[in-house]
Design a protein around this motif. Structure first.
Motif, short mmCIF file in Angstrom:
data_model
loop_
_atom_site.label_atom_id
_atom_site.label_comp_id
_atom_site.label_asym_id
_atom_site.label_seq_id
_atom_site.Cartn_x
_atom_site.Cartn_y
_atom_site.Cartn_z
N ASP A 85 43.70 33.92 30.39
CA ASP A 85 44.81 34.85 30.24
C ASP A 85 45.06 35.67 31.51
OD1 ASP A 85 45.35 34.12 27.57
OD2 ASP A 85 43.69 35.38 26.88
N GLY A 86 44.36 35.33 32.59
CA GLY A 86 44.56 36.04 33.86
C GLY A 86 43.85 37.39 33.92
N ARG A 87 42.82 37.57 33.12
CA ARG A 87 42.05 38.82 33.12
C ARG A 87 40.66 38.54 33.67
NH1 ARG A 87 44.77 38.80 28.18
NH2 ARG A 87 46.33 40.43 28.02
N LEU A 88 40.01 39.60 34.13
CA LEU A 88 38.63 39.47 34.62
C LEU A 88 37.69 39.18 33.46
CD1 LEU A 88 38.15 42.33 37.22
CD2 LEU A 88 38.48 39.90 37.64
N THR A 89 36.75 38.29 33.70
CA THR A 89 35.71 38.06 32.71
C THR A 89 34.79 39.27 32.70
OG1 THR A 89 34.33 36.95 34.35
CG2 THR A 89 35.78 35.54 33.00
N ARG A 125 46.22 39.61 38.39
CA ARG A 125 46.81 40.75 39.10
C ARG A 125 45.77 41.84 39.18
NH1 ARG A 125 49.84 45.57 37.67
NH2 ARG A 125 51.24 46.10 39.38
N HIS A 126 45.44 42.25 40.41
CA HIS A 126 44.38 43.24 40.59
C HIS A 126 44.87 44.65 40.27
CE1 HIS A 126 40.68 44.96 41.99
NE2 HIS A 126 41.32 45.72 42.85
N ASN A 127 44.01 45.36 39.57
CA ASN A 127 44.21 46.77 39.27
C ASN A 127 43.06 47.50 39.96
OD1 ASN A 127 44.01 49.36 38.00
ND2 ASN A 127 45.28 48.57 36.35
N ALA A 128 43.37 48.53 40.73
CA ALA A 128 42.35 49.24 41.51
C ALA A 128 41.23 49.79 40.63
CB ALA A 128 43.00 50.37 42.30
N THR A 129 41.50 50.01 39.35
CA THR A 129 40.45 50.53 38.47
C THR A 129 39.33 49.50 38.25
OG1 THR A 129 41.61 49.81 36.47
CG2 THR A 129 42.05 52.06 37.25
#
Length: 162
Positions: A85-89, A125-129
């Motif tokens: 889903d394009g999220r970090l594991t 998509r990277h999120n700085a958090t």
């Protein structure tokens, strides 16, 4: 395809031609829309090429080995760290210790795209958090110009089935 000449096209019998795509119909004369090379879009939208939104050409990641996770080092973002889903594991992350790691640091809003293997095209998509990360060699970084707030939209499109 357009309705045949003289056919009822769902526009009240006024003889307008209609565009049919994926079961949706839109009159060619519908107010608030314009015809473009990709189809009908709202009049206030611009049709732009992805390359025109980028701050620099797409860039391949760092060719280096991961090391055990170390809070003093950046996380090393690899294809396997991105789910379907394009999220970090949640698990299995590593760090990177390399003299050039700084050049490959991900910025807020960057999109990382898998460039090889079964996951080609998968995008994150990277999120700085999510913390400081350097991206690995089988990823391509797309960094957007400002003030375009488009990277979230682009990531969503890239992660669709079609």
């Amino acid at each position: 395809p357009a309705a045949p000449s003289g056919a009822r096209d769902g526009t009240g019998g006024q003889g307008r031609r209609a565009l049919e795509a994926d079961g949706l119909r839109m009159s060619a004369l519908r107010p608030g829309y314009k015809q473009t090379e990709v189809g009908f879009i709202p009049e206030e939208w611009e049709l732009l090429r992805l390359r025109d939104l980028l701050a620099h050409p797409p860039k391949y990641g760092l060719n280096a080995a991961g090391v055990p996770q170390d809070p003093q080092l950046p996380t090393f973002l690899r294809i396997t760290d991105i789910d379907d889903d394009g999220r970090l594991t949640k698990e299995g992350h590593v760090s990177v210790r390399h003299t050039n790691a700084e050049i490959y640091m991900v910025e807020d809003g960057d999109i990382l795209v898998a460039r090889t293997g079964a996951s080609t095209g998968k995008a994150y998509r990277h999120n700085a958090t999510n913390g400081q990360m350097a991206y690995a060699g089988f990823l391509i970084c797309l960094r957007f110009k400002q003030p375009y707030p488009t990277s979230g939209y682009v990531r969503a499109v890239m992660n669709t089935e079609r």
